[in-house]
Design a protein around this motif. Structure first.
Motif, PDB file in Angstrom:
ATOM      1  N   PRO A  90      11.056   1.598   2.585  1.00  0.00           N
ATOM      2  CA  PRO A  90      11.879  -0.118   2.702  1.00  0.00           C
ATOM      3  C   PRO A  90      11.261  -0.978   4.308  1.00  0.00           C
ATOM      4  CG  PRO A  90      13.156   1.209   3.350  1.00  0.00           C
ATOM      5  CD  PRO A  90      11.680   2.731   2.930  1.00  0.00           C
ATOM      6  N   GLU A  91      10.881   0.542   5.891  1.00  0.00           N
ATOM      7  CA  GLU A  91      10.618   0.108   7.239  1.00  0.00           C
ATOM      8  C   GLU A  91      10.254   1.086   7.894  1.00  0.00           C
ATOM      9  OE1 GLU A  91      13.507   1.161  10.015  1.00  0.00           O
ATOM     10  OE2 GLU A  91      12.769   3.246   8.815  1.00  0.00           O
ATOM     11  N   GLU A  92       9.563   1.244   8.344  1.00  0.00           N
ATOM     12  CA  GLU A  92       9.012   1.594   9.582  1.00  0.00           C
ATOM     13  C   GLU A  92       9.379   3.022   9.560  1.00  0.00           C
ATOM     14  OE1 GLU A  92       8.230   1.096  13.639  1.00  0.00           O
ATOM     15  OE2 GLU A  92       9.782   0.465  13.513  1.00  0.00           O
TER      16      GLU A  92
ATOM     17  N   ALA B 103      14.255  12.379  -3.155  1.00  0.00           N
ATOM     18  CA  ALA B 103      14.407  12.559  -1.340  1.00  0.00           C
ATOM     19  C   ALA B 103      14.234  11.367  -0.749  1.00  0.00           C
ATOM     20  CB  ALA B 103      12.673  13.574  -1.263  1.00  0.00           C
ATOM     21  N   VAL B 104      14.552  11.785   0.921  1.00  0.00           N
ATOM     22  CA  VAL B 104      14.389  11.017   1.977  1.00  0.00           C
ATOM     23  C   VAL B 104      13.691  11.342   3.328  1.00  0.00           C
ATOM     24  CG1 VAL B 104      16.396  11.248   2.821  1.00  0.00           C
ATOM     25  CG2 VAL B 104      14.993   9.198   3.135  1.00  0.00           C
TER      26      VAL B 104
ATOM     27  N   THR C  81       0.941  -0.722   0.242  1.00  0.00           N
ATOM     28  CA  THR C  81      -0.251   0.399  -0.135  1.00  0.00           C
ATOM     29  C   THR C  81       1.223   1.178  -0.054  1.00  0.00           C
ATOM     30  OG1 THR C  81      -0.012  -0.186   2.556  1.00  0.00           O
ATOM     31  CG2 THR C  81      -1.876  -1.444   0.868  1.00  0.00           C
ATOM     32  N   SER C  82       2.232   1.214   0.102  1.00  0.00           N
ATOM     33  CA  SER C  82       2.846   2.769   0.405  1.00  0.00           C
ATOM     34  C   SER C  82       4.124   2.664  -0.100  1.00  0.00           C
ATOM     35  CB  SER C  82       3.736   2.052   1.839  1.00  0.00           C
ATOM     36  OG  SER C  82       4.126   1.219   2.285  1.00  0.00           O
TER      37      SER C  82
ATOM     38  N   PHE D 217      11.284   6.811   0.751  1.00  0.00           N
ATOM     39  CA  PHE D 217      11.951   7.263   0.085  1.00  0.00           C
ATOM     40  C   PHE D 217      10.727   7.721  -1.242  1.00  0.00           C
ATOM     41  CE2 PHE D 217      15.182   4.961   2.168  1.00  0.00           C
ATOM     42  CZ  PHE D 217      15.996   5.176   1.911  1.00  0.00           C
ATOM     43  N   TYR D 218      11.125   8.572  -1.965  1.00  0.00           N
ATOM     44  CA  TYR D 218      10.307   9.559  -3.325  1.00  0.00           C
ATOM     45  C   TYR D 218      11.152   9.844  -4.288  1.00  0.00           C
ATOM     46  CZ  TYR D 218       7.100  11.256   0.836  1.00  0.00           C
ATOM     47  OH  TYR D 218       6.432  10.734   1.452  1.00  0.00           O
TER      48      TYR D 218
END
Length: 434
Positions: free
Chosen positions: A302-304, A353-354, A263-264, A308-309
């Motif tokens: 990748p984790e909670e 972006a992060v 979903t993300s 990353f965009y």
């Protein structure tokens, strides 16, 4: 025997893989979903709250939803059978900014607008703007004959001095079809990083158009495809008494294919085909030049804590669809050494972006973006050549609907002749959704 060993190995491997932990952004969304006042109407018994949340979630299940888009209305009218939800909502958004070392003459921080020659009287600037304050109305429902449908209208205060009321979106959607004024199929707002400044990365595609779009999500929820015909709008650099504009008569054609692994996280490849007519005044003839654009974009968690965009795009004659190029006339320009002839120049751009969430209500993000204009003639002129954009910000949600943020922007513009200039800005944001 081999099948049993493989089955046992698969079971052991599955046990070793940890369950997908809910990310900070997903936790924040769940908090927002439960922050509603529901007013039921119609006959029958009220449904279980979880059933109502499923319908409210559809307010956020939008392939073209942007971080700055308003939340679902706090007050929602919902039928007792949960087949219809509607509400009027909005967002009050106030920004303040301070420029030093040379100011950009706009509330939006765009490298294209950086003055190449500093004016001693405009080295500093303090500004405020309510731009982005919006009102919207939305209806989402299910019908036995029509299936899934929704209606949406949004208007923003983005006109003269950011105080005039302008229509931003107005469309209807029935199952896979969308008709109305909304985001171009070539855009991907979901891949845009959080930003305090309204402009965002200088390579983003932000076009809106009146369109007819077909978009289908396959049953496995991984693949989505879309195609649309869109009302055309171009910006061409005509030369007086040599070339002229011609009414557009061929729509833009846009499409994308997307793969989502959850979903993300997803990746999307989009393309657009455009047609730019112009008139050669020297020969009294009309001509049409084809333009095109390609874009690869996506988002990944990748984790909670991390999100990353990214986006990269390029093409010829697609410049008026967004980014720094939108502020010039780059869809068609004069052919070097051929009076009366025009062509579609090239351009490329992108950003990465992060975002790091300290917890569900606080996060930092950083973005770097760059654009490059690629005409045939790279002569030593004062024409725009490249733009660099950098932003770092901090967002804090005091409640699911009240937030504040601060941001630092750094930009650079370089012209074809090699001259360049920098700009700096510090900005703050306060907003309330209702």
């Amino acid at each position: 025997m081999i099948k049993k060993l493989l089955a046992s190995a698969a079971i052991m491997l599955t046990a070793l893989i940890p369950a997908h932990a809910q990310s900070m952004t997903e936790i924040a969304l769940d908090s927002t979903l439960r922050d509603h006042k529901i007013v039921y109407f119609g006959k029958g018994e009220e449904q279980h709250p979880d059933s109502s949340l499923t319908l409210i979630r559809k307010f956020y299940e939008d392939q073209f939803r942007h971080f700055q888009d308003p939340l679902a209305p706090y007050f929602l009218f919902m039928s007792r059978d949960n087949n219809l939800a509607m509400g009027v909502g909005g967002v009050v958004r106030m920004r303040g900014y301070y420029d030093w070392g040379g100011s950009i003459p706009s509330p939006a921080f765009a490298p294209y607008l950086i003055p190449m020659h500093k004016d001693p009287a405009k080295m500093h600037d303090l500004g405020t703007t309510p731009a982005g304050t919006a009102l919207f109305f939305r209806v989402i429902g299910r019908n036995k004959k029509l299936g899934q449908y929704q209606l949406y209208i949004e208007a923003n205060f983005n006109g003269y001095e950011a105080r005039d009321f302008h229509l931003k979106k107005a469309y209807g959607q029935i199952n896979d079809f969308t008709i109305g004024y909304t985001n171009s199929t070539f855009s991907d707002p979901g891949a845009l990083p959080p930003a305090v400044d309204a402009a965002g990365p200088n390579a983003k595609m932000s076009a809106t158009a009146v369109l007819v779009r077909w978009m289908h999500e396959f049953k496995n929820k991984h693949w989505t495809i879309a195609a649309s015909v869109e009302s055309p709008s171009d910006q061409i650099d005509v030369e007086q008494d040599v070339t002229g504009k011609v009414n557009q008569y061929v729509p833009d054609i846009a499409t994308f294919g997307q793969y989502a692994w959850d979903t993300s996280g997803y990746v999307r490849l989009a393309g657009i085909l455009r047609f730019h007519p112009y008139r050669d005044l020297l020969t009294s003839k009309n001509h049409t030049v084809a333009g095109w654009g390609l874009q690869l974009s996506g988002r990944w968690q990748p984790e909670e804590h991390f999100t990353f965009y990214g986006m990269v795009n390029g093409g010829c004659g697609f410049e008026s669809l967004g980014g720094d190029w939108l502020m010039g006339k780059y869809d068609l320009v004069g052919e070097p050494g051929k009076p009366g002839k025009m062509y579609a120049p090239g351009a490329i751009g992108g950003y990465a972006a992060v975002q790091y969430n300290l917890n569900p209500s606080m996060f930092f993000s950083a973005t770097y973006g760059a654009t490059r204009y690629l005409p045939k003639d790279n002569g030593f002129t004062d024409e725009y050549k490249t733009g660099m954009y950098f932003a770092v910000n901090y967002f804090w949600y005091l409640t699911p609907r009240i937030s504040c943020a601060a941001e630092f922007n750094l930009g650079r513009r370089e012209n074809m002749d090699g001259t360049h200039a920098w700009a700096r800005r510090a900005g703050i944001l306060a907003q309330f959704s209702f």
